[in-house]
Motif scaffolding. Structure first.
Motif, mmCIF file in Angstrom:
data_model
loop_
_atom_site.group_PDB
_atom_site.id
_atom_site.type_symbol
_atom_site.label_atom_id
_atom_site.label_comp_id
_atom_site.label_asym_id
_atom_site.label_seq_id
_atom_site.Cartn_x
_atom_site.Cartn_y
_atom_site.Cartn_z
ATOM 1 N N SER A 1 -41.110 -17.282 13.965
ATOM 2 C CA SER A 1 -40.503 -16.060 13.111
ATOM 3 C C SER A 1 -41.001 -14.298 14.157
ATOM 4 N N GLN B 1 -33.892 -14.002 8.743
ATOM 5 C CA GLN B 1 -34.288 -13.099 9.058
ATOM 6 C C GLN B 1 -33.732 -12.391 9.114
ATOM 7 N N SER B 2 -32.189 -12.719 10.451
ATOM 8 C CA SER B 2 -31.653 -11.298 11.526
ATOM 9 C C SER B 2 -30.717 -10.623 10.349
ATOM 10 N N GLN C 1 -36.654 -24.424 10.425
ATOM 11 C CA GLN C 1 -37.107 -22.772 10.919
ATOM 12 C C GLN C 1 -36.108 -22.199 11.849
ATOM 13 N N LYS C 2 -35.133 -23.469 11.913
ATOM 14 C CA LYS C 2 -33.453 -23.096 12.262
ATOM 15 C C LYS C 2 -33.158 -21.403 11.463
ATOM 16 N N TYR D 1 -34.466 -20.307 8.899
ATOM 17 C CA TYR D 1 -35.489 -18.970 8.918
ATOM 18 C C TYR D 1 -34.664 -18.427 10.017
ATOM 19 N N GLN D 2 -34.737 -17.928 10.801
ATOM 20 C CA GLN D 2 -33.434 -17.386 11.955
ATOM 21 C C GLN D 2 -32.778 -16.877 11.547
#
Length: 491
Positions: free
Chosen positions: A126, A101-102, A94-95, A97-98
Motif C-alpha cells: 500500500s 485508497q484510490s 490487499q486488492k 485496499y487499492q
C-alpha cells in the motif's frame, strides 16, 4: 456535523458495524455486491434497533442516514471511517485496499475487521500504509463493546489515538494491542479453549452441550464480569495472585493438555459435533438464537451497569456522553422554567418486557422513579448532598396506566413541579413514546434528615430552585387525573 462511515462487506460483522455506527448517529454507506446483502443488513438493523437503544439508560443520538451506493468509489469518497469486513483472504483484502485508497480521503481511517491478519500483512504494497489499521470486533458488533485496535510501526500513533476516540464515541471499548501477533489477543485465548473442547468431543469425554454448560454455568459467568486474572486473584484468597500461582502453578506442568495439537476434522468428528450441536439447540432457528442471545447480553451488561463494572462501566460512560444530546438537562441552569422539564429520554430495554410482550407495570414506576431522581439532582439533591445527610423520601405515588409500549420504543418523561416549599415537593410526570401518552404519575416527597429519619425544612438553594419551577409551571392547565389537590398535606 454528522460523520460518515463506509462499510465494505455486509456479512454478519459488516452489518453489525453498520448498525453500531448508524444507531450512534453516523451516516452509513454500505458496499456489497451480493444480492442478499440488503436483506441481511435489514435483519441485523431490526435486531439492533430492538436491543441497542435500551442497553443504556439514556437515549442514543438521532439515527444517521443509510445508503447503498453502487460503486465502491462512491461509498468511500468523503467518509471519515472505512471499515473492511470482507472474507479472510489476504490477497482479496490487499486488492480491495487499492480500490479503496484510490478514492478515500487521505485523512480517513481504513480499518479491517480481520480476526487473524496483522496490520503489516494488510499494509503490504500500500502506498498509504499508515492509513490501514486493525479494528477487530466481536459478534454481535452492535452490542459487545470490545474491539481490538492494532497498528504497525508504519502507523502514526496519532492515527491509533484517533481510532480509539472514534470507537469510544460509539459506545465501544477499544483494546490497544501492544504487538502484532496473529489472532491478536482475544481470539488466541478463545482458540486455546476451542482446541481443548474439540479434543474433549473427539475423545468422547464430553458432548457439545456438556462443554457449553461447563462454560455458561461456571467460569463463563465469572469471566463475563472479572476476566481471567482477577478471577484467579480472588481464588488466591488473602494471599492474592502470588499465593494462587504458588499453589496451583505446578499443575500447569501436568501432561493433560492437548493445546498444541489439533484433532483431525475427519467426517466422523464433524458429524458427531454437528449432530450433538443440532440436538442441543436445533429446535430454534438461527434468528431465534440470535434474539435470545441479544436478550441475554442486554440483561448481563445492564446488570453490570449500576456498579460500573466490566462492560457495564463502558455503557455507563456511553450514557454520560449521550446525555448531552438527549435533551435532558444536566444542570439547573439548563432548564427552561416555563416548560415541563424533560427528565427521562431513553428506550425500553429487552429485560423490561413481560409475558404479554410489553413493558411490565413495575417498570412504569421504575421510569417515574428515575424521573424523580433526575429532578432531585437538578435542584441540588445529588450524591454529595445525600452523603452530607439529607434527601427526599417518596411518601405517596399515584400512577395511571394509559397505553402499552414494547421493547426498543423511545420513552420520554416530562415533569412539572406543582409544589416545592418547606418540607414538601409535589411532582407530576407524564410518560410518552413519541407523541403517545403512556402513563402519568404523581409523586409527593418530603425532605428528610437521614440521621433522625424525620422531615425537615429544605435549605434555600433547593427551595428557591423549586419555587422558580413552581412559578414557571403554574400557567399550565391542571393535570388530568391529579389525585392530591395542591396545598394538601401528606398523610
Amino acid at each position: 456535523m454528522t460523520r460518515t462511515a463506509a462499510i465494505i462487506g455486509a456479512g454478519v460483522i459488516g452489518a453489525g458495524w453498520a448498525a453500531r455506527f448508524l444507531l450512534n448517529g453516523w451516516n452509513v454507506r454500505i458496499f456489497d455486491p451480493e444480492p442478499a446483502a440488503r436483506d441481511r443488513v435489514a435483519a441485523v438493523l431490526d435486531a439492533a434497533r430492538l436491543a441497542l437503544p435500551g442497553l443504556g439508560d439514556v437515549a442514543l443520538p438521532p439515527e444517521g442516514d443509510l445508503s447503498f451506493p453502487g460503486l465502491i468509489s462512491e461509498t468511500v469518497r468523503g467518509a471519515d471511517w472505512v471499515q473492511e469486513s470482507v472474507p479472510e483472504r489476504i490477497e482479496l483484502k490487499q486488492k480491495i485496499y487499492q480500490a479503496l485508497q484510490s478514492s478515500m480521503e487521505e485523512g480517513a481511517i481504513l480499518a479491517s475487521s480481520t480476526s487473524g491478519f496483522t496490520p503489516t500483512e494488510l499494509q503490504a504494497g500500500s502506498p498509504r500504509a499508515g492509513q490501514i489499521i486493525v479494528a477487530h470486533p466481536f459478534n454481535p458488533v452492535y452490542l459487545l463493546p470490545l474491539v481490538e485496535v492494532v497498528g504497525s510501526d508504519r502507523n502514526d500513533p496519532k492515527v491509533l489515538d484517533r481510532a480509539t476516540e472514534v470507537l469510544t464515541s460509539i459506545g465501544m471499548a477499544p483494546l490497544r494491542v501492544r504487538s502484532e501477533v496473529p489472532a491478536h489477543i482475544a481470539d488466541r485465548l478463545l482458540e486455546a479453549v476451542w482446541r481443548e473442547a474439540l479434543w474433549l468431543v473427539k475423545d468422547g469425554v464430553a458432548t457439545t452441550a456438556e462443554i457449553d454448560d461447563a462454560i455458561r454455568m461456571g467460569f463463563g459467568l465469572r469471566w463475563a464480569q472479572m476476566g481471567l486474572f482477577e478471577t484467579y486473584r480472588i481464588a488466591g484468597g488473602d494471599g492474592g495472585m502470588a499465593h494462587f500461582l504458588h499453589q496451583f502453578g505446578p499443575a500447569l506442568k501436568w501432561p493433560w493438555t492437548k493445546l498444541m495439537d489439533v484433532p483431525e476434522m475427519d467426517d466422523d468428528l464433524v458429524d458427531r459435533i454437528a449432530t450433538q450441536s443440532d440436538a442441543q439447540s436445533g429446535t430454534l432457528s438461527i434468528r431465534e438464537l440470535e434474539a435470545q442471545r441479544d436478550r441475554n447480553l442486554v440483561g448481563l451488561i445492564r446488570a453490570l451497569g449500576p456498579n460500573a463494572w466490566g462492560a457495564g462501566a463502558v455503557q455507563q460512560q456511553a450514557d454520560a456522553r449521550n446525555l448531552a444530546t438527549s435533551g435532558v438537562p444536566e444542570r439547573f441552569e439548563d432548564i427552561d422554567p416555563t416548560r415541563p422539564v424533560r427528565t427521562i429520554r431513553r428506550a425500553v430495554p429487552l429485560d423490561w418486557i413481560d409475558y404479554n410482550g410489553h413493558m411490565t407495570e413495575a417498570r412504569y414506576l421504575h421510569v417515574f422513579g428515575d424521573a424523580t431522581d433526575r429532578m432531585m439532582i437538578l435542584i441540588g439533591c445529588d450524591r454529595d448532598y445525600v452523603a452530607a445527610g439529607q434527601s427526599f423520601f417518596t411518601v405517596e405515588t399515584h400512577i395511571r396506566h394509559i397505553d402499552e409500549v414494547r421493547a426498543g420504543a423511545p420513552l420520554t418523561v416530562l415533569t412539572r413541579v406543582l409544589e416545592g416549599e418547606g418540607k414538601k415537593m409535589h411532582l407530576w410526570h407524564e410518560l410518552y413514546s413519541d407523541d403517545r401518552l403512556l402513563a402519568t404519575a404523581e409523586h409527593m416527597l418530603l425532605h428528610v434528615d437521614l440521621q433522625t429519619r424525620k422531615s425537615v425544612e429544605m435549605p434555600p438553594v433547593l427551595s428557591n430552585r423549586l419555587a422558580t419551577l413552581v412559578g414557571g409551571h403554574a400557567d399550565h392547565p391542571r393535570p388530568d387525573g391529579l389525585a392530591r389537590a395542591v396545598g394538601d398535606k401528606p398523610s
